[in-house]
Write an enzyme that holds these catalytic residues in place. Structure first.
Site, PDB file in Angstrom:
ATOM      1  N   GLU A 156      -0.424   1.327  -5.492  1.00 46.45           N
ATOM      2  CA  GLU A 156      -0.281   0.065  -4.770  1.00 46.45           C
ATOM      3  C   GLU A 156      -0.202  -1.120  -5.734  1.00 46.45           C
ATOM      4  O   GLU A 156      -0.981  -1.216  -6.679  1.00 46.45           O
ATOM      5  CB  GLU A 156      -1.486  -0.132  -3.845  1.00 46.45           C
ATOM      6  CG  GLU A 156      -1.773   1.070  -2.955  1.00 46.45           C
ATOM      7  CD  GLU A 156      -3.129   0.977  -2.290  1.00 46.45           C
ATOM      8  OE1 GLU A 156      -3.537  -0.143  -1.933  1.00 46.45           O
ATOM      9  OE2 GLU A 156      -3.792   2.024  -2.143  1.00 46.45           O
TER      10      GLU A 156
ATOM     11  N   HIS B  92       0.856  -1.212   0.000  1.00 45.61           N
ATOM     12  CA  HIS B  92       0.000   0.000   0.000  1.00 45.61           C
ATOM     13  C   HIS B  92       0.885   1.253   0.000  1.00 45.61           C
ATOM     14  O   HIS B  92       0.878   2.051   0.945  1.00 45.61           O
ATOM     15  CB  HIS B  92      -0.882  -0.045   1.243  1.00 45.61           C
ATOM     16  CG  HIS B  92      -2.085   0.830   1.213  1.00 45.61           C
ATOM     17  ND1 HIS B  92      -2.046   2.170   0.896  1.00 45.61           N
ATOM     18  CD2 HIS B  92      -3.390   0.553   1.480  1.00 45.61           C
ATOM     19  CE1 HIS B  92      -3.254   2.685   0.985  1.00 45.61           C
ATOM     20  NE2 HIS B  92      -4.092   1.719   1.334  1.00 45.61           N
TER      21      HIS B  92
END
Length: 294
Positions: free
Chosen positions: A266, A165
């Site tokens: 991400e 992330h």
């Protein structure tokens, strides 16, 4: 509360940041990275004399909560797509070092590991070992995730979803230009609409899209910065996210204007969960590389 000295020695940390044990990576030409043992989370990557990751000044460092910024790991669940708490439990637990490498006292590579325990099995029954390897190069950072089902031969297979992330620091998100996703299938989570990306990504307001991962690298242009972003084919989705002004004010661990200075790009596996039979292994990676802006 900061961990005691015995725990720090066992975990193999090299310094503390905001009270949390961390490992400092150093490259010969001066680039550096800082990796927290909490969540195996990369907190900083300095390349070419510039911080390349966004870490919220209001991030929580209590050794229990998710840390807002850097490169959190979502495992074994992405977002709220399953029965677990948002983004799973791996980012909220302490990992331990199993390998490091490089010249001198400051390594350029570190590998951290998390295995199942009574606590994780209370949330999720899978028997697992997860390793996250962070490798620092000249103007580059590579984060690789390896997941293994450690169950006996007669145990059940299990599924997981995951994401690196990554929060990238930008000068002004309004001027960001992310190329490389043209022609990729896209789900716009804000509008709940599906389509195909037909141009470079630009952000205006809240932005949350899941793309079919491109075959080649993406390029993020942000003023003088040009960053190449690549991911393995095993991470078949790319998520681009920015909370925008409205959502950002509702995030307790972000300043109200924090959205201006970050963009998440991400590397993920969301739409097609990974299924691992006992003793089977999967791996995926994301690599960030500084390019000369043209």
């Amino acid at each position: 509360m900061p961990p005691d000295s015995a725990a720090v020695a066992a975990w193999g940390c090299t310094e503390h940041f905001q009270g949390q044990p961390c490992i400092r990576l150093q490259a010969p030409q001066g680039d550096s990275a800082l990796v927290a043992l909490h969540g195996a989370q990369v907190l900083s990557w300095v390349a070419g004399g510039r911080e390349r990751l966004y870490l919220s000044p209001q991030a929580v460092f209590d050794g229990q909560s998710a840390i807002r910024g850097g490169i959190p790991l979502c495992f074994p669940q992405f977002n709220q797509r399953g029965p677990l708490s948002k983004h799973g439990f791996a980012r909220n637990l302490a990992w331990h070092r199993v390998l490091s490498g490089g010249d001198g006292d400051a390594p350029s590579v570190v590998c951290l590991e998390l295995a199942d325990s009574e606590a994780t099995r209370a949330w999720w029954p899978g028997r697992f070992a997860v390793q996250l390897t962070v490798a620092l190069g000249a103007g580059s950072l590579r984060v690789q995730l390896a997941v293994r089902n450690t169950g006996d031969a007669d145990a059940d297979a299990w599924n997981f979803t995951t994401a690196l992330h990554t929060y990238l620091r930008v000068e002004n998100v309004d001027r960001v230009h992310l190329s490389g996703l043209d022609g990729c299938a896209r789900w716009d989570a804000v509008a709940d609409a599906r389509g195909v990306q037909r141009c470079a990504v630009r952000v205006a307001g809240e932005y949350d899209c899941v793309f079919q991962a491109p075959a080649g690298p993406m390029q993020l242009r942000d003023g003088a910065q040009c960053l190449q972003i690549a991911q393995s084919a095993s991470l078949s989705d790319t998520v681009v996210w920015n909370p925008g002004a409205g959502l950002c004010t509702r995030l307790a661990d972000m300043p109200p204007d924090g959205y201006r200075s970050m963009l998440c790009v991400e590397a993920a596996r969301i739409d097609s969960p990974v299924t691992l039979a006992p003793q089977a292994q999967w791996q995926g990676w994301q690599e960030l590389r500084v390019l000369q802006a043209s």
